[in-house]
Design an enzyme around this catalytic site. Structure first.
Site, PDB file in Angstrom:
ATOM      1  N   LYS A  15      -0.560  -3.696   4.651  1.00 49.31           N
ATOM      2  CA  LYS A  15      -0.985  -2.300   4.794  1.00 49.31           C
ATOM      3  C   LYS A  15      -2.487  -2.144   4.534  1.00 49.31           C
ATOM      4  O   LYS A  15      -3.174  -1.457   5.279  1.00 49.31           O
ATOM      5  CB  LYS A  15      -0.210  -1.389   3.826  1.00 49.31           C
ATOM      6  N   ARG A  90       5.560   7.005  -1.140  1.00 50.00           N
ATOM      7  CA  ARG A  90       6.435   5.928  -1.589  1.00 50.00           C
ATOM      8  C   ARG A  90       7.774   6.457  -2.070  1.00 50.00           C
ATOM      9  O   ARG A  90       8.652   5.672  -2.446  1.00 50.00           O
ATOM     10  CB  ARG A  90       5.767   5.198  -2.746  1.00 50.00           C
ATOM     11  N   ARG A 127      -2.588 -14.107  -2.927  1.00 51.30           N
ATOM     12  CA  ARG A 127      -3.614 -13.095  -2.661  1.00 51.30           C
ATOM     13  C   ARG A 127      -4.694 -13.087  -3.744  1.00 51.30           C
ATOM     14  O   ARG A 127      -4.406 -13.177  -4.921  1.00 51.30           O
ATOM     15  CB  ARG A 127      -2.953 -11.716  -2.589  1.00 51.30           C
ATOM     16  N   ARG A 160      -4.753  -9.895  -8.848  1.00 52.73           N
ATOM     17  CA  ARG A 160      -4.271  -8.661  -9.452  1.00 52.73           C
ATOM     18  C   ARG A 160      -3.223  -8.975 -10.513  1.00 52.73           C
ATOM     19  O   ARG A 160      -2.408  -9.857 -10.321  1.00 52.73           O
ATOM     20  CB  ARG A 160      -3.669  -7.755  -8.366  1.00 52.73           C
ATOM     21  N   ARG A 171       8.443  -5.286  -7.941  1.00 54.49           N
ATOM     22  CA  ARG A 171       7.875  -4.357  -6.956  1.00 54.49           C
ATOM     23  C   ARG A 171       8.735  -4.315  -5.693  1.00 54.49           C
ATOM     24  O   ARG A 171       8.911  -3.262  -5.080  1.00 54.49           O
ATOM     25  CB  ARG A 171       6.433  -4.746  -6.619  1.00 54.49           C
TER      26      ARG A 171
HETATM   27  P1  ADP Z   1       1.364  -2.942  -3.251  1.00 55.17           P
HETATM   28  O1  ADP Z   1       1.620  -2.130  -2.016  1.00 55.17           O
HETATM   29  O2  ADP Z   1       0.786  -4.281  -2.954  1.00 55.17           O
HETATM   30  O3  ADP Z   1       2.530  -3.012  -4.186  1.00 55.17           O
HETATM   31  P2  ADP Z   1      -0.492  -0.922  -4.332  1.00 55.17           P
HETATM   32  O4  ADP Z   1      -1.899  -1.305  -4.634  1.00 55.17           O
HETATM   33  O5  ADP Z   1      -0.241  -0.017  -3.208  1.00 55.17           O
HETATM   34  O6  ADP Z   1       0.267  -2.306  -4.163  1.00 55.17           O
HETATM   35  O7  ADP Z   1       0.186  -0.299  -5.640  1.00 55.17           O
HETATM   36  C1  ADP Z   1       0.084  -0.890  -6.913  1.00 55.17           C
HETATM   37  C2  ADP Z   1       0.867  -0.095  -7.935  1.00 55.17           C
HETATM   38  O8  ADP Z   1       0.330   1.230  -8.020  1.00 55.17           O
HETATM   39  C3  ADP Z   1       2.342   0.119  -7.599  1.00 55.17           C
HETATM   40  O9  ADP Z   1       3.133  -0.962  -8.018  1.00 55.17           O
HETATM   41  C4  ADP Z   1       2.643   1.414  -8.372  1.00 55.17           C
HETATM   42  O10 ADP Z   1       2.793   1.157  -9.749  1.00 55.17           O
HETATM   43  C5  ADP Z   1       1.362   2.199  -8.196  1.00 55.17           C
HETATM   44  N1  ADP Z   1       1.413   3.083  -6.992  1.00 55.17           N
HETATM   45  C6  ADP Z   1       0.653   2.956  -5.874  1.00 55.17           C
HETATM   46  N2  ADP Z   1       0.957   3.924  -4.990  1.00 55.17           N
HETATM   47  C7  ADP Z   1       1.936   4.680  -5.549  1.00 55.17           C
HETATM   48  C8  ADP Z   1       2.682   5.816  -5.120  1.00 55.17           C
HETATM   49  N3  ADP Z   1       2.483   6.384  -3.915  1.00 55.17           N
HETATM   50  N4  ADP Z   1       3.613   6.323  -5.975  1.00 55.17           N
HETATM   51  C9  ADP Z   1       3.828   5.766  -7.174  1.00 55.17           C
HETATM   52  N5  ADP Z   1       3.176   4.696  -7.631  1.00 55.17           N
HETATM   53  C10 ADP Z   1       2.228   4.146  -6.841  1.00 55.17           C
END
Ligand code: ADP
Ligand code: ZN
Length: 214
Positions: A15, A90, A127, A160, A171
């Site tokens: 993404k 999400r 990554r 990360r 996750r």
């Molecule tokens: P990835 O898609 O690789 O899991 P992100 O960088 O999008 O990683 O998200 C990292 C963390 O940030 C998630 O595991 C969650 O804890 C939080 N997060 C990100 N976007 C949201 C969202 N829309 N709602 C709730 N938590 C979020």
């Protein structure tokens, strides 16, 4: 009229990379919820202090916090022509919020980047991210010219905290429970486009360009 782009898909489906490419193409900013949250954690803001423990455990940050953060972001002037959402919505509550701020004339592009767990675990554990500019690398498929150093800005590459195998599995589980239901939500509205997430970013972009509204 705004061009609103939603990128759905499990962690590691590409993404972030697709969002970056799309932004260059259609010239609207990327809003990456994870990046915004990490920035708040780094800066020790009240929001960051609340979000930190959820993120480190691989759990979702509560809807109220994320919805307010994204709501503020999309109403900034640089989003007047549209925006690309990476990592939001999400949950169903987040998707409903987005429906609430959307006008009838807005273009609405929803893409689901699809990949299976083994592929995602391999991609995420390899990554590395530039600590300075955020550019994404992969130790095997997209390594930097010099180990540990960003090609673009010379920054240091870091892993990360939530890209460890244990947190990656959590996750993926959270994704299946809370985020996967959004696929049906958008499919029922006739809005969902599916693209393979386990192919190169260039090829993914070719597929997306053929179907997207812009
Ligand atoms: P990835 O898609 O690789 O899991 P992100 O960088 O999008 O990683 O998200 C990292 C963390 O940030 C998630 O595991 C969650 O804890 C939080 N997060 C990100 N976007 C949201 C969202 N829309 N709602 C709730 N938590 C979020
Ligand atoms: Zn960099």
């Amino acid at each position: 009229m705004r061009n609103i782009f939603i990128l759905l898909g499990p962690p590691g489906a590409g993404k972030g990379s697709v969002a970056g490419e799309l932004s260059l193409l259609i010239k609207v900013p990327v809003i990456a919820s994870g990046d915004l949250l990490r920035e708040n954690v780094r800066n020790g803001t009240p929001l960051g202090l609340k979000a930190k423990k959820y993120m480190e455990a691989g759990e979702l940050v509560p809807d109220g916090i994320v919805i307010e953060m994204i709501g503020a972001k999309v109403s900034e002037p640089n989003c007047s022509k549209g925006f690309i959402l990476d990592g939001f919505p999400r949950t169903l509550a987040q998707a409903e919020m987005l429906d609430g701020i959307r006008d009838a004339e807005d273009l609405f592009n929803v893409f689901y980047l699809k990949a299976d767990d083994d592929f995602l675990i391999r991609r995420l554990s390899n990554r590395r991210v530039c600590g300075n500019c955020g550019k994404i690398y992969h130790l095997v498929n997209l390594p930097p010219a010099k180990e540990g150093v960003c090609d673009t800005c010379g920054g240091t590459l870091v892993q990360r905290k939530d890209d460890t195998e244990e947190v990656i599995k959590k996750r993926l589980e959270v994704y299946k429970d809370l985020t996967a239901p959004l696929l049906k939500y958008y499919e029922d509205k006739g809005l969902l486009h599916v693209v393979a997430g386990d192919i190169s970013i260039g090829y993914m972009m070719d597929c997306i360009k053929k179907i997207m509204k812009w």
